[in-house]
Design a protein around this motif. Structure first.
Motif, short mmCIF file in Angstrom:
data_model
loop_
_atom_site.label_atom_id
_atom_site.label_comp_id
_atom_site.label_asym_id
_atom_site.label_seq_id
_atom_site.Cartn_x
_atom_site.Cartn_y
_atom_site.Cartn_z
N ALA A 1 -3.29 0.64 -2.76
CA ALA A 1 -2.72 1.99 -2.19
C ALA A 1 -3.84 2.87 -1.82
O ALA A 1 -3.60 3.95 -1.24
N GLY A 2 -5.20 2.32 -2.13
CA GLY A 2 -6.32 3.42 -1.85
C GLY A 2 -6.27 4.55 -2.70
O GLY A 2 -6.41 5.83 -2.28
N LYS A 3 -5.84 4.59 -4.20
CA LYS A 3 -5.83 5.73 -4.73
C LYS A 3 -6.62 5.49 -6.22
O LYS A 3 -6.11 5.50 -7.29
N GLU B 1 -3.53 -2.60 -10.15
CA GLU B 1 -3.95 -3.07 -8.89
C GLU B 1 -3.04 -2.84 -7.76
O GLU B 1 -3.72 -2.56 -6.53
N ALA B 2 -1.89 -2.15 -8.16
CA ALA B 2 -1.07 -1.60 -6.82
C ALA B 2 -1.80 -0.15 -6.44
O ALA B 2 -1.94 -0.03 -5.15
N GLY C 1 0.87 -1.12 -0.20
CA GLY C 1 0.03 -0.25 -0.23
C GLY C 1 0.81 1.39 0.19
O GLY C 1 0.47 2.37 0.53
N ASP C 2 1.90 1.04 -0.59
CA ASP C 2 3.06 2.36 -0.53
C ASP C 2 3.10 3.05 -1.79
O ASP C 2 3.36 2.73 -2.77
N TYR C 3 2.01 4.31 -1.62
CA TYR C 3 1.96 5.01 -2.96
C TYR C 3 3.08 5.72 -3.35
O TYR C 3 3.48 5.92 -4.68
#
Length: 713
Positions: free
Chosen positions: A341-343, A336-337, A307-309
């Protein structure tokens, strides 16, 4: 390769309410220590003191206590969970001195595969290989067939046979037969071809055995050998083995090529060793290595899992600096990443960039984007994307259709889901499957539409569609909320007859129905079903209903029940148990269960404090649990006011607004209970599902209660 990080963990206790951890990280060539100090901001209220707990406190005061003794109190507040991989965040990039030459860590060129000649006249040998493939897999029959080999055993003939044989067992048998003939010198290529075949069967133990044979007989292991070993270990999830052979490769002085290097980067990424991945990547870049799209896909997936934007942005920057254009695989991985990461906004922009670059999405791309939109509750964007899919003729499969249906269920889009379901029925290649029907049952269950749910269930039985345990759970939940207990029992009997084993979610569903029945005559029917699904859970219900049961007994049994349950159902279990207690007017027991749920971390976000406001967040609680938490909170606030401790300016209580029909009753029940308590909270005009009180209101309320109590006495 980066050196392993050694960490010393010191655990100490300052009081009975708070546990602190001090993590000290030693560094080479320095005497400084990096210390991370963490403390729980909201201490869990202690249970009433007992003589045993007093003795434990005295033991803690001893100076020379063992680590296990210090950790004992922590174990009492911890439920057993499955091991979760710990992923570090992306570290700072390693600075590379451009004026100093760096030791190369990989070969600049990919190793070329050894060639062998193939003559078209050897068709009879290929036909013989096909005959061997069709013969019985027993060693005796295989060796008997080899006696009729039409041509003499030469290097080229042996390689042709090794490449043509299937499955891997016969390839291995043929290699052993070649060695037994003792007519050819054993070369690396023989082992490499055999290992490649064995890798398809995911037989890492056999590959490792072949590698040791090569070492023992002096046959050289090349890049292809190591790459095959590492990739097979990765396929078998034996990441430690992959690292072991990669390290051995360096020790022998062999430099990995880009294929082997990319494979080991993926291994370290799957292990969650972000620092090692970045170190290896940047050391490779410093020696002139130009990574391929697969490498960037590995990096993107690694940062996405964490989850590292910032890490994902790092991948974009590196691709731009290297001049690598992402392909479809890389786009899918980065999308998918972004979702993990919630973006969602950046994911949408990246998807549009992919379309503009001329790359057409596949089923996986569209499924990932729909999942992101559904998680963000962007129903309009998801439905707009569905329209583009139909307009552009983009590929759709079962998974994509079912993802769209699940998204509709999450946001309560009934008509849109029915239209999708109708499209699936008319489709030639994507007829509704078990998961499609389950999604529709979930939608009807969330809306409380019993008639449509039962009609869909009868349709499934008529079409012989295999209903999974999740579908039964949705249907039973719908029937339970509608108080259709006879149909509920009938559906549960069908589940048992079909040999479907009830899982924790289904048990939680039955438990919620018990809490909704509120002591009616039909409660026994539901308890009978629950008894067949989870005997211990019913026994615990009987235990907490007995007022003679001590708190310590309840605590011990509660811990056992929750430890054996899946993590995602523990809080719902506790919510339903509290509801059952309140329905039976066992308020003290309900408060004990709330305390135990808080103690074991089932309600981590229940209380939030800042200097300006204190908040009670009951959005993840059932009605009964929320009312119990409110009573506990008001009692605690009353004590704080009486002690004249510092208070914030504002107090909030959040119930939220449920998307489903049955999730909207919490706000109404909570407001009703506030009026019953005459608590000084009022509904916020700006935010639905939020109740507000000022410090002056709260102090005035406590003082008026105290005066009323004094007058009454």
């Amino acid at each position: 390769m980066a050196a392993p990080l050694s960490t010393v963990v010191d655990v100490y206790f300052t009081d009975t309410k708070r546990t602190r951890f001090s993590i000290t990280t030693p560094r080479q060539k320095t005497h400084r220590k990096s210390i991370i100090h963490c403390a729980t901001s909201n201490p869990i209220p202690d249970a009433p003191p007992t003589p045993t707990s007093d003795n434990n406190r005295k033991k803690k005061k001893k100076k020379n206590t063992s680590l296990s003794d210090q950790l004992a109190p922590l174990a009492d507040k911890t439920l057993s969970t499955a091991d979760q991989p710990y992923v570090l965040s992306k570290p700072k990039s390693t600075w590379v001195n451009p004026t100093k030459a760096k030791r190369s860590v990989l070969s600049p060129e990919r190793q070329k595969r050894a060639s062998y000649s193939y003559s078209p006249q050897l068709r009879d040998l290929k036909r013989f290989a096909q005959r061997l493939n069709e013969c019985d897999s027993s060693e005796a029959e295989f060796l008997a067939c080899l006696e009729e080999i039409p041509r003499p055993l030469t290097r080229e003939n042996a390689l042709l046979m090794l490449n043509a044989l299937r499955p891997w067992q016969k390839t291995h048998l043929f290699l052993n037969w070649i060695k037994a003939q003792n007519s050819l010198p054993m070369e690396t290529i023989f082992y490499n071809v055999t290992m490649k075949s064995v890798r398809f069967g995911k037989q890492f133990a056999l590959i490792e055995e072949l590698a040791h044979q090569m070492i023992d007989t002096g046959v050289e292991l090349d890049n292809i050998t190591y790459s095959t070993i590492i990739s097979c270990a990765k396929k078998c999830n034996l990441y430690d083995k992959a690292v072991h052979w990669f390290e051995r490769m360096y020790k022998t002085g062999l430099m990995p090529d880009e294929v082997t290097y990319s494979a080991i980067l993926d291994v370290y990424a799957r292990l969650g060793k972000v620092e090692e991945v970045i170190s290896l990547y940047e050391r490779g870049r410093a020696t002139g290595w130009k990574p391929d799209p697969i490498t960037f896909s590995v990096l993107g997936k690694m940062f996405g899992e964490a989850g590292d934007y910032d890490g994902i942005r790092y991948v974009f920057q590196e691709m731009e600096s290297v001049g690598v254009r992402p392909n479809l695989v890389v786009y899918n991985t980065l999308l998918e990443a972004m979702g993990k990461a919630g973006k969602p906004g950046f994911a949408r922009s990246l998807f549009e960039e992919m379309i503009d670059s001329g790359i057409a999405p596949n089923e996986k791309t569209l499924t990932v984007v729909i999942k992101i939109y559904g998680k963000a509750r962007w129903s309009r964007d998801a439905l707009e994307l569905w329209g583009r899919m139909k307009e552009n003729g983009w590929p759709m499969d079962f998974i994509l259709y079912n993802t769209l249906l699940n998204m509709c269920a999450d946001v309560g889009l009934v008509e849109e889901a029915e239209a999708l379901f109708g499209d699936m029925k008319q489709s030639e290649h994507c007829k509704p499957d078990s998961w499609s029907y389950t999604a529709m049952l979930n939608i009807y269950g969330s809306q409380g539409d019993v008639d449509k749910a039962m009609k869909l269930f009868e349709e499934m039985c008529k079409l012989s569609v295999e209903l999974n345990v999740m579908g039964f759970t949705c249907l039973i939940q719908c029937l339970g909320r509608a108080m259709e207990f006879d149909d509920l029992v009938r559906v549960f009997d069908i589940l048992v007859e079909r040999g479907i084993k009830p899982d924790d979610r289904l048990c939680g569903c039955l438990l919620s129905v018990v809490s909704l029945s509120q002591g009616s005559e039909d409660e026994e029917k539901v308890l009978t079903c629950l008894q067949r699904a989870n005997t211990k859970l019913v026994a615990f219900i009987q235990l907490i209903e007995d007022e003679k049961t001590s708190f310590e007994t309840v605590k011990e049994e509660f811990k056992g029940i929750m430890s054996n349950a899946a993590v995602e159902v523990r809080r719902p279990f506790c919510n339903c148990l509290i509801d059952i207690c309140r329905n039976k007017d066992l308020l003290e027991r309900a408060h004990e269960l709330l305390y135990l749920g808080t103690l074991y971390g089932l309600y981590p976000g229940l209380h939030n404090k800042t200097d300006e406001e204190w908040c009670l967040d009951v959005r993840s609680l059932s009605v009964g649990a929320a009312l119990t938490a409110l009573e506990e909170w008001m009692w605690t606030l009353t004590k704080i006011v009486k002690r004249e401790e510092t208070l914030p300016e504002l107090f909030l209580a959040q119930t939220g607004t449920g998307a489903h029909k049955f999730a909207q009753g919490l706000n109404i029940s909570f407001a009703s209970h506030l009026r019953k308590l005459a608590a000084p909270f009022r509904q916020s005009e700006e935010k639905v599902g939020c109740f507000i009180a000022t410090r002056e209101d709260l102090v005035s309320w406590v003082q008026s209660k105290s005066m009323a109590a004094a007058t009454a006495t």
